[in-house]
Design a protein around this motif. Structure first.
Motif, PDB file in Angstrom:
ATOM      1  N   GLY A  56      72.017 -41.724 -16.632  1.00  0.00           N
ATOM      2  CA  GLY A  56      71.863 -42.269 -15.277  1.00  0.00           C
ATOM      3  C   GLY A  56      71.674 -41.159 -14.249  1.00  0.00           C
ATOM      4  O   GLY A  56      70.827 -41.263 -13.351  1.00  0.00           O
ATOM      5  N   ALA A  57      72.429 -40.056 -14.391  1.00  0.00           N
ATOM      6  CA  ALA A  57      72.284 -38.930 -13.456  1.00  0.00           C
ATOM      7  C   ALA A  57      70.901 -38.287 -13.611  1.00  0.00           C
ATOM      8  O   ALA A  57      70.254 -37.912 -12.626  1.00  0.00           O
ATOM      9  N   ARG A  58      70.440 -38.176 -14.860  1.00  0.00           N
ATOM     10  CA  ARG A  58      69.097 -37.609 -15.112  1.00  0.00           C
ATOM     11  C   ARG A  58      67.998 -38.515 -14.546  1.00  0.00           C
ATOM     12  O   ARG A  58      67.018 -38.046 -13.956  1.00  0.00           O
ATOM     13  N   MET A  59      68.187 -39.851 -14.680  1.00  0.00           N
ATOM     14  CA  MET A  59      67.206 -40.799 -14.103  1.00  0.00           C
ATOM     15  C   MET A  59      67.192 -40.656 -12.576  1.00  0.00           C
ATOM     16  O   MET A  59      66.132 -40.681 -11.956  1.00  0.00           O
ATOM     17  N   ALA A  60      68.365 -40.459 -11.978  1.00  0.00           N
ATOM     18  CA  ALA A  60      68.442 -40.341 -10.507  1.00  0.00           C
ATOM     19  C   ALA A  60      67.636 -39.132 -10.031  1.00  0.00           C
ATOM     20  O   ALA A  60      66.917 -39.204  -9.026  1.00  0.00           O
ATOM     21  N   ILE A  68      60.487 -31.738  -5.629  1.00  0.00           N
ATOM     22  CA  ILE A  68      59.320 -31.150  -6.280  1.00  0.00           C
ATOM     23  C   ILE A  68      59.697 -30.558  -7.638  1.00  0.00           C
ATOM     24  O   ILE A  68      58.830 -30.300  -8.470  1.00  0.00           O
ATOM     25  N   GLY A  69      61.018 -30.386  -7.868  1.00  0.00           N
ATOM     26  CA  GLY A  69      61.472 -29.675  -9.069  1.00  0.00           C
ATOM     27  C   GLY A  69      61.864 -30.556 -10.234  1.00  0.00           C
ATOM     28  O   GLY A  69      62.672 -30.147 -11.078  1.00  0.00           O
ATOM     29  N   ARG A  70      61.296 -31.752 -10.363  1.00  0.00           N
ATOM     30  CA  ARG A  70      61.778 -32.754 -11.323  1.00  0.00           C
ATOM     31  C   ARG A  70      61.364 -32.537 -12.775  1.00  0.00           C
ATOM     32  O   ARG A  70      61.864 -33.234 -13.663  1.00  0.00           O
ATOM     33  N   LEU A  71      60.474 -31.601 -13.077  1.00  0.00           N
ATOM     34  CA  LEU A  71      59.996 -31.459 -14.451  1.00  0.00           C
ATOM     35  C   LEU A  71      61.146 -31.384 -15.470  1.00  0.00           C
ATOM     36  O   LEU A  71      61.125 -32.105 -16.474  1.00  0.00           O
ATOM     37  N   PRO A  72      62.171 -30.559 -15.274  1.00  0.00           N
ATOM     38  CA  PRO A  72      63.255 -30.464 -16.285  1.00  0.00           C
ATOM     39  C   PRO A  72      64.341 -31.516 -16.128  1.00  0.00           C
ATOM     40  O   PRO A  72      65.491 -31.290 -16.529  1.00  0.00           O
ATOM     41  N   TRP A  73      64.008 -32.687 -15.603  1.00  0.00           N
ATOM     42  CA  TRP A  73      65.021 -33.715 -15.274  1.00  0.00           C
ATOM     43  C   TRP A  73      65.896 -34.056 -16.481  1.00  0.00           C
ATOM     44  O   TRP A  73      67.080 -34.322 -16.372  1.00  0.00           O
ATOM     45  N   ASP A  74      65.282 -33.997 -17.679  1.00  0.00           N
ATOM     46  CA  ASP A  74      65.972 -34.478 -18.877  1.00  0.00           C
ATOM     47  C   ASP A  74      66.924 -33.438 -19.465  1.00  0.00           C
ATOM     48  O   ASP A  74      67.570 -33.701 -20.466  1.00  0.00           O
ATOM     49  N   GLU A 225      73.955 -43.050  -7.057  1.00  0.00           N
ATOM     50  CA  GLU A 225      74.131 -44.474  -7.368  1.00  0.00           C
ATOM     51  C   GLU A 225      73.524 -44.805  -8.715  1.00  0.00           C
ATOM     52  O   GLU A 225      72.327 -44.584  -8.946  1.00  0.00           O
ATOM     53  N   ILE A 226      74.353 -45.341  -9.622  1.00  0.00           N
ATOM     54  CA  ILE A 226      73.900 -45.732 -10.965  1.00  0.00           C
ATOM     55  C   ILE A 226      74.405 -47.148 -11.244  1.00  0.00           C
ATOM     56  O   ILE A 226      75.610 -47.402 -11.191  1.00  0.00           O
TER      57      ILE A 226
END
Ligand code: HEM
Ligand SMILES: N=C(Nc1cccc(CNC[C@@H]2CCCN2)c1)c1cccs1
Length: 364
Positions: A56-60, A68-74, A225-226
């Motif tokens: 959930g935190a990674r999805m947020a 702009i820095g979302r590439l390594p979200w996982d 929020e999750i």
């Protein structure tokens, strides 16, 4: 809808998407939803498993339109501190977060999740905007010391009993509030704050300005929020994009206001705007920031590389069958925006959850 049925509706949306992304079965979804319905029925809320909290935190992060820095979200490292039950325990967890994230300069994107709100109960709040920030003061003659962006919070810290040294780079204390009680403040030991001296190899006099900035940006005033659960204490860090420091924090007139200083060191004529003295000083200040972080072995990304990585993120999301949402005005960098692909396209600014939101200030 009643608050409980609204909570279940949010939970159901989250569990269905989260479990699908984690390749869990329909049965697992049905079983979990039954459990959650019972928890809400008996206690008015429900609690996430660690796997649900982590994903959930990674999805947020993946959903935040301004990032702009979302590439390594996982690969976000998620620390579960929902059981921390005193201000002291929380302060220790936040310092642990800084140590782990700093990692001697090879910064690790990390989030520490504290106890959530529960109905009227406010849960845990960190009053700081970021775990590390410099204090701001005004002298009697109105001149300023430190970071003007911190004036209000610095005054709050002084009212709580904290005393700074009055330099341009005093690190503010952690201010933690639990269950709506009076907040407690805790000094951040300087040896746990990695900083980078900002130097320029070619501009005479630049190094004597004594400029520096901290390595780890860790935002602590946003609510995660999750599935309808509101984690109002969930500090998260990444690494800096150079322009945040070089084009805003050190450049803005209302911050450290260094463009005239740098332009004068460069001997640029400032009598006319059209000499573009601000632009020429801006470039050199940003070169100094990027070069200094690189020489110090501290993670940082330039705005061109960050835009290219964001383009890869967009491509990977398309391949994953997900729409990318974004806020164009925030995604374009504050320097040379039209040199990035972001400037030349449009973004859907729809808000998708899980996500991060600004709460109302706990003080004011
Ligand atoms: C890993 C390196 C990262 C970089 C280079 C990066 C870069 C940025 C930048 C430049 C902004 C705009 C900030 C501003 O102008 O004030 C931003 C916004 C944001 N980022 Fe990232 N980010 C990173 C990691 C993360 C992580 C790990 C999270 C959360 C888990 C995150 C969540 C956000 C959010 C919520 C915003 C919007 C903040 C607001 O509304 O004020 N980012 N990011
Ligand atoms: N590189 C970062 N920068 C960043 C990200 C989110 C929010 C902020 C702080 N932004 C607040 C300021 C003040 C108003 C406009 N920007 C900085 C990161 C901070 C935490 C994770 S990544």
């Amino acid at each position: 809808m009643s608050e409980r049925s609204n909570l279940f509706a949010e939970a159901e949306l989250f569990i269905k998407q989260c479990y699908a992304e984690l390749n869990l079965t329909e049965e697992a979804v049905a079983l979990r939803l039954k459990e959650i319905a019972e928890q809400i029925e008996t206690g008015g809320t429900y609690s996430h498993t660690y796997d649900e909290l982590r994903h959930g935190a990674r999805m947020a992060w993946r959903n935040n339109n301004r990032c702009i820095g979302r590439l390594p979200w996982d690969s976000l490292h998620v620390v579960d501190k929902r059981d921390a039950s005193s201000e002291e325990e929380i302060a220790a967890a936040l310092l642990e977060h800084l140590d782990y994230a700093t990692n001697r300069g090879r910064i690790r994107p990390t989030i520490t999740i504290l106890r959530p709100e529960q109905g009227e109960w406010p849960g845990a709040r960190v009053w700081n905007e970021q775990l590390i920030r410099y204090a701001g003061y005004t002298r009697e003659d109105g001149s300023r010391i430190g970071d003007p962006a911190s004036l209000e919070f610095t005054r709050i810290c002084e009212q709580l009993g904290w005393q700074g040294d009055g330099t341009d780079f005093d690190v503010l204390p952690l201010v933690i509030q639990l269950d709506g009680r009076a907040p407690k403040w805790f000094e951040v030991p300087r040896e746990r704050v990695l900083e980078v001296d900002i130097r320029h190899s070619e501009i005479a006099g630049f190094n004597e300005l004594g400029l520096k900035w901290y390595a780890v940006p860790a935002v602590s005033n946003m609510r995660l929020e999750i599935g309808g659960i509101r984690y109002s204490g969930a500090p998260f860090n990444g690494w800096y994009m150079g322009t945040e420091i070089g084009a805003r924090n050190l450049a803005d007139e209302g911050r450290y206001n260094l463009l005239p200083v740098v332009a004068d060191l460069m001997g640029i004529d400032r009598s006319r705007r059209s000499t573009l003295w601000q632009d020429r000083a801006l470039v050199e200040l940003n070169v100094a920031v990027l070069e200094s972080y690189r020489a110090a072995g501290v993670s940082m990304v330039d705005h061109h590389t960050a835009a290219a990585q964001f383009e890869s993120f967009e491509k990977r999301e398309r391949e994953a069958g997900r729409d990318v949402t974004g806020n164009w005005a925030w995604l374009i960098p504050p320097m040379a925006p039209a040199t990035t692909h972001v400037f030349h396209k449009r973004y859907d600014n729809t808000i998708v959850k899980p996500n991060f939101f600004y709460g109302k200030k706990p003080y004011a």
